[in-house]
Design an enzyme around this catalytic site. Sequence first.
Site, PDB file in Angstrom:
ATOM      1  N   SER A 117       0.832  -1.208   0.000  1.00 23.57           N
ATOM      2  CA  SER A 117       0.000   0.000   0.000  1.00 23.57           C
ATOM      3  C   SER A 117       0.862   1.251   0.000  1.00 23.57           C
ATOM      4  O   SER A 117       1.990   1.270   0.495  1.00 23.57           O
ATOM      5  CB  SER A 117      -0.914   0.014   1.222  1.00 23.57           C
ATOM      6  OG  SER A 117      -1.818  -1.052   1.192  1.00 23.57           O
TER       7      SER A 117
HETATM    8  N1  SAH Z   1      -1.155  -4.729   3.974  1.00 26.24           N
HETATM    9  C1  SAH Z   1      -0.378  -5.049   2.793  1.00 26.24           C
HETATM   10  C2  SAH Z   1      -1.127  -4.684   1.528  1.00 26.24           C
HETATM   11  C3  SAH Z   1      -1.425  -5.928   0.780  1.00 26.24           C
HETATM   12  S1  SAH Z   1      -2.429  -5.810  -0.667  1.00 26.24           S
HETATM   13  C4  SAH Z   1       0.986  -4.371   2.819  1.00 26.24           C
HETATM   14  O1  SAH Z   1       1.253  -3.581   3.733  1.00 26.24           O
HETATM   15  O2  SAH Z   1       1.801  -4.659   1.958  1.00 26.24           O
HETATM   16  C5  SAH Z   1      -3.774  -6.846  -0.133  1.00 26.24           C
HETATM   17  C6  SAH Z   1      -3.426  -8.269   0.225  1.00 26.24           C
HETATM   18  O3  SAH Z   1      -4.641  -8.913   0.592  1.00 26.24           O
HETATM   19  C7  SAH Z   1      -2.827  -9.102  -0.904  1.00 26.24           C
HETATM   20  O4  SAH Z   1      -1.595  -9.613  -0.463  1.00 26.24           O
HETATM   21  C8  SAH Z   1      -3.843 -10.219  -1.115  1.00 26.24           C
HETATM   22  O5  SAH Z   1      -3.247 -11.460  -1.434  1.00 26.24           O
HETATM   23  C9  SAH Z   1      -4.536 -10.274   0.231  1.00 26.24           C
HETATM   24  N2  SAH Z   1      -5.886 -10.851   0.265  1.00 26.24           N
HETATM   25  C10 SAH Z   1      -6.879 -10.755  -0.641  1.00 26.24           C
HETATM   26  N3  SAH Z   1      -7.969 -11.405  -0.210  1.00 26.24           N
HETATM   27  C11 SAH Z   1      -7.665 -11.946   1.001  1.00 26.24           C
HETATM   28  C12 SAH Z   1      -8.377 -12.745   1.952  1.00 26.24           C
HETATM   29  N4  SAH Z   1      -9.647 -13.141   1.749  1.00 26.24           N
HETATM   30  N5  SAH Z   1      -7.733 -13.115   3.093  1.00 26.24           N
HETATM   31  C13 SAH Z   1      -6.447 -12.737   3.319  1.00 26.24           C
HETATM   32  N6  SAH Z   1      -5.729 -11.989   2.455  1.00 26.24           N
HETATM   33  C14 SAH Z   1      -6.324 -11.592   1.317  1.00 26.24           C
END
Ligand code: SAH
Length: 190
Positions: A37
């Site tokens: 993010s």
């Molecule tokens: N907080 C992260 C941002 C990740 S982007 C950071 O600081 O880098 C969002 C993430 O959510 C992705 O890695 C994706 O694989 C995950 N995601 C999507 N659906 C999900 C679910 N149902 N349960 C857990 N993770 C999920």
Amino acid sequence: MLQALATVPRHLFFAPAFEAHAYQDKAFPIGEGQTISQPYTVAYQTQLLDLQPTDRVLEVGTGSGYQCAVLLQLTPHVDSIEFNEVLFARTRQLLATLGAGGAGLHCGDGSVGLPDRAPFDAILVTAGAPGLPPALLRQLRVGGRLVIPVGDSQTQRMVRVTREGAEAFVREEFEEFRFVPLLGAGGWRS
Ligand code: SAH
């Protein structure tokens, strides 16, 4: 809260080839079609959680682990769940290497929360949801906050839901963002 952001070296969450981009205020690919993010977004969501040092937090979407490391600056009680097995394995290793292994890291569908670890004072969803996942509302303690981007695949509005009683939930709406989709039973089923 800004101190927490300043303390975590964001470049460590980037692949070496992309490290030069780590201090731009932008989202960036972390592989597996996912993104780390934007710092603005991490600050925005963290602020809305309004964390106290005793709060128990669940992050849904561990991704690169950056937001998780920021949360750990504010409370030691962090669980984070990632759906993608490749990212989960990589980030678990990375956080351990950084000495930020204090979070409980889980692999699975976080759109249904983490019933074994509930209730939580704060739940943070870092992927865009089509609506409020009922399981996440149930896993909030009374007084607890759910911060989640809700919308269609293009844009999502940041929503904060505060549980004020067993059946009493107050919803507030904030700015629009663009996240990768929340998958799973409480998200965009895939
Ligand atoms: N907080 C992260 C941002 C990740 S982007 C950071 O600081 O880098 C969002 C993430 O959510 C992705 O890695 C994706 O694989 C995950 N995601 C999507 N659906 C999900 C679910 N149902 N349960 C857990 N993770 C999920």
